[in-house]
Design an enzyme around this catalytic site. Structure first.
Site, PDB file in Angstrom:
ATOM      1  N   GLU A 114       3.858 -28.434 -14.445  1.00 22.82           N
ATOM      2  CA  GLU A 114       5.027 -27.853 -15.105  1.00 22.82           C
ATOM      3  C   GLU A 114       6.166 -28.849 -15.325  1.00 22.82           C
ATOM      4  O   GLU A 114       6.859 -28.799 -16.330  1.00 22.82           O
ATOM      5  CB  GLU A 114       5.552 -26.661 -14.293  1.00 22.82           C
ATOM      6  CG  GLU A 114       4.626 -25.464 -14.239  1.00 22.82           C
ATOM      7  CD  GLU A 114       4.477 -24.777 -15.596  1.00 22.82           C
ATOM      8  OE1 GLU A 114       5.332 -24.987 -16.465  1.00 22.82           O
ATOM      9  OE2 GLU A 114       3.497 -24.032 -15.770  1.00 22.82           O
ATOM     10  N   SER A 127      10.934  32.068  19.655  1.00 21.54           N
ATOM     11  CA  SER A 127      11.275  31.858  21.060  1.00 21.54           C
ATOM     12  C   SER A 127      11.465  30.391  21.442  1.00 21.54           C
ATOM     13  O   SER A 127      11.883  30.104  22.565  1.00 21.54           O
ATOM     14  CB  SER A 127      10.200  32.475  21.950  1.00 21.54           C
ATOM     15  OG  SER A 127      10.206  33.881  21.835  1.00 21.54           O
TER      16      SER A 127
END
Length: 684
Positions: A94, A365
């Site tokens: 690159e 409960s």
């Protein structure tokens, strides 16, 4: 020889002098412009290097459980976490002079211009790595002169404010490798199923060639073109001196094993839990959606993958597959509040509604432990007695209320508080609630972290106000840890893409309950598994007692539409809810047992490798053996004895004499029988 006239000579000198003067001015202006640009770059400061990256979620053991990417996969890793081969391959192909220029390669630009002019079209690129990185950071590819100027200025800012290593690291983490994959780490995982630091020369050279044209050079698109591009990369590496020609040839011949074609679509891990984590990121920690989805965060959660798997497995195995009943489960460490497992429904693909976090259902409960804690604070003890019988209460407004026990069973006699909670006697609960004051239960529930609206009515003692599963489990966790406030912890730590910790969970050990009363309540809750407390009916945990291998405290709860079981060992608290989404009645007896069965199997399997621990008595309590039938101190004559804890000073002082009298009568009867035999023997 012809002499130059003085006028012409003076004119030539004049032009030369003007040329030199103009050149100096232009040079000065150019230098001033360059200086101004550099100064501007310095003044604007370092541009942010962050780009959208994948956020990753981890379980408590460090394994990845999911990620958020919006269709794009991005990770950020440092240069030291990349294979040198991928770094060298990228630089070679690159921007070979990356470490020598200052953002722009003038010779390369000139060569590209000449090549383009000769071909009469754009055939050669001249962008350096820094320029490409600047373009990636802008995240826009419009080809306007303004954008190109901005890109050039951004390039200068990068070069002026960052080192070459910083720029190269950013570039390798942002370039596109095709298929929605950004950055070398994501590419290494996608193409080869490994991290970037484990890439071989052959693999690295293949990846380095893809960004030139991801849709053209991807080996998953055309492997022949990809191999040709790989060869060019290897040749560039040889020309740059990174590898030898022999190494390049060997790397080119090495077969590549790709992972993408073998990827299996996996079922998401704990999807309801992950949704909750994202919700916490937004609401509690205050991160915006973009940061959560694409901020490159590392989110370390409290999830225990083993417990999560157990929870999902038990729900799947125990509930009838053909049933429409839904389920929710939350498991938490009561010492820290860390949520270890969470299930919000039976099938996430069919319904993303999180019943563990979002739904509010009647707890039945399971609300009673809060009531009895408040009662103990008001002077009640495990030996407090009241009658269990069908009772109609007349309220202050003149209305009446008649609670009913399960199956309309009543003792029609006195029972103790210890029996009342173990047998889940509703009449005893309502009497207690009205005696201590309806506001006491509401205040206690709020202290324990119940966020839902609670009605101050007699039936609140029986859990008629809807609540959330997560709140109930948190409340039980506070009872389990001795009364210290905890909040659910889903996220332990967050690390940004730079490796900086931006959040870490902390719990403040603030006492919200009296530790002695909390311990007595816990001990009362162990009674649901203890047949010594059987009376007019059996204890509510009788059906699962045989599956238990360690001490637990808990409470079940059943309404017409909801079934609950919540309980804990010292190391873990878990709650299970089952029921129909639309509040349909549960008519089958088996449906009402699902929650208990899921809970006990989850607890036993989750704690299988943990040491068996009992609940440690606090300093302000005392344990004595009582006759569970009447709550009095047990004697040798009592057929059943049970160790029961009281706040010191409230323990019973009266001994049970009922069995002593019976024993005395039996003794007298035996003595009379013995005397009669002796007289008969003497007569003979």
């Amino acid at each position: 020889m012809e002499l130059i006239p003085g006028s012409r000579f003076r004119g030539t000198v004049k032009y030369i002098r003007a040329f030199i003067f103009i050149s100096l001015i232009l040079t000065f202006l150019f230098a001033a412009c360059i200086t101004a640009i550099i100064a501007l770059a310095k003044w604007e400061g370092a541009p942010p290097l962050a780009v959208p990256q994948t956020t990753v979620f981890y379980a408590d053991d460090g394994t990845k459980i999911g990620e958020s990417d919006n269709g794009q996969t991005r990770y950020w890793v440092g240069l030291h976490d990349m294979s040198p081969a991928i770094i060298h391959a990228t630089v070679a192909v690159e921007d070979r002079k990356f470490f020598d220029h200052y953002g722009f390669d003038i010779k390369r630009i000139a060569a590209a211009v000449i090549a383009d002019i000769k071909a009469m079209r754009k055939v050669q690129g001249a962008s350096t790595i820094t320029q490409q990185y600047a373009r990636n950071l802008f995240l826009t590819l419009d080809k306007t002169w303004l954008r190109k100027l901005q890109e050039a200025l951004y390039t200068i800012r990068l070069e002026v404010n960052y080192t070459k290593q910083d720029i190269l690291e950013g570039y390798l983490n942002t370039i596109y490798y095709g298929h929605g994959v950004y950055g070398v780490e994501a590419a290494a995982r996608y193409y080869f199923g490994k991290s970037a630091n484990k890439l071989t020369l052959s693999e690295a050279s293949m990846l380095a060639g893809i960004p030139k044209g991801p849709s053209y050079y991807s080996p998953f698109v055309n492997e022949t073109r990809a191999k040709q591009r790989q060869k060019m990369v290897l040749q560039a590496m040889v020309a740059s001196g990174y590898i030898s020609k022999k190494e390049a040839e060997q790397a080119y011949r090495t077969p590549l094993l790709y992972s993408h074609h073998h990827e299996m679509v996996q079922k998401p891990i704990a999807p309801y839990f992950q949704d909750t984590v994202k919700y916490v990121l937004r609401t509690k920690i205050g991160l915006d959606e973009r940061t959560i989805e694409m901020g490159g965060l590392r989110v370390y959660t409290s999830l225990d993958p083993n417990m999560q798997a157990i929870a999902e497995q038990q729900i799947q195995q125990i509930i009838d597959p053909s049933s429409a009943i839904q389920a929710a489960l939350v498991a938490m460490d009561p010492r820290t509040g860390e949520v270890r497992a969470l299930v919000g429904g039976r099938d996430y693909e069919k319904s993303q509604y999180n019943r563990a976090i979002q739904a509010e259902r009647q707890p039945g409960s399971t609300f009673k432990p809060f009531l009895y804690y408040a009662a103990i604070k008001q002077g009640f003890t495990p030996s407090t007695e009241m009658r269990s019988e069908l009772t109609t209460f007349t309220l202050d407004d003149g209305s009446t209320y008649t609670p009913h026990n399960y199956n309309n069973y009543y003792a029609n006699d006195t029972i103790t508080l210890a029996q009342a909670i173990a047998l889940s006697d509703n009449v005893f609960a309502v009497k207690t609630h009205l005696f201590i004051g309806e506001d006491q239960l509401v205040e206690t529930a709020k202290k324990l972290g119940i966020t839902s609206k609670l009605k101050k009515v007699p039936s609140l003692a029986l859990g008629t106000s809807p609540v959330k599963v997560i709140d109930m489990v948190t409340a039980y966790g506070i009872l389990a840890n001795g009364g210290k406030k905890i909040e659910p912890v889903f996220i332990k730590k967050i690390v940004n893409y730079r490796g900086e910790t931006i959040y870490e969970a902390k719990q403040h050990e603030e006492p919200v309950l009296d530790e002695d009363a909390a311990f007595v309540t816990t001990e009362l809750m162990t009674g649901m598994f203890d047949p010594k407390l059987n009376d007019y009916t059996t204890v509510t945990g009788q059906t699962i007692a045989s599956d238990i291998t360690r001490p637990y405290a808990g409470k079940s709860g059943t309404t017409e539409t909801d079934s609950w079981m919540i309980g804990y060992a010292p190391q873990l608290v878990a709650g299970v809810w089952t029921g129909y989404d639309r509040g349909e009645k549960m008519t089958k007896p088996a449906e009402k047992q699902y929650a208990k069965k899921i809970w006990v199997q989850f607890m036993e399997k989750s704690l299988q490798k943990e040491p068996v621990k009992s609940f440690t008595p606090t300093k302000g309590v005392v344990g004595v053996y009582i006759n569970p039938d009447n709550g009095k101190l047990a004697t040798d004559a009592c057929p059943v004895k049970r160790l029961t804890y009281y706040i010191t000073g409230t323990e019973p002082t009266e001994y049970c004499t009922e069995h002593m009298q019976k024993k005395k009568k039996k003794k007298e009867h035996r003595e009379k029988s013995s005397n009669w035999l002796e007289k008969l023997f003497e007569w003979f």
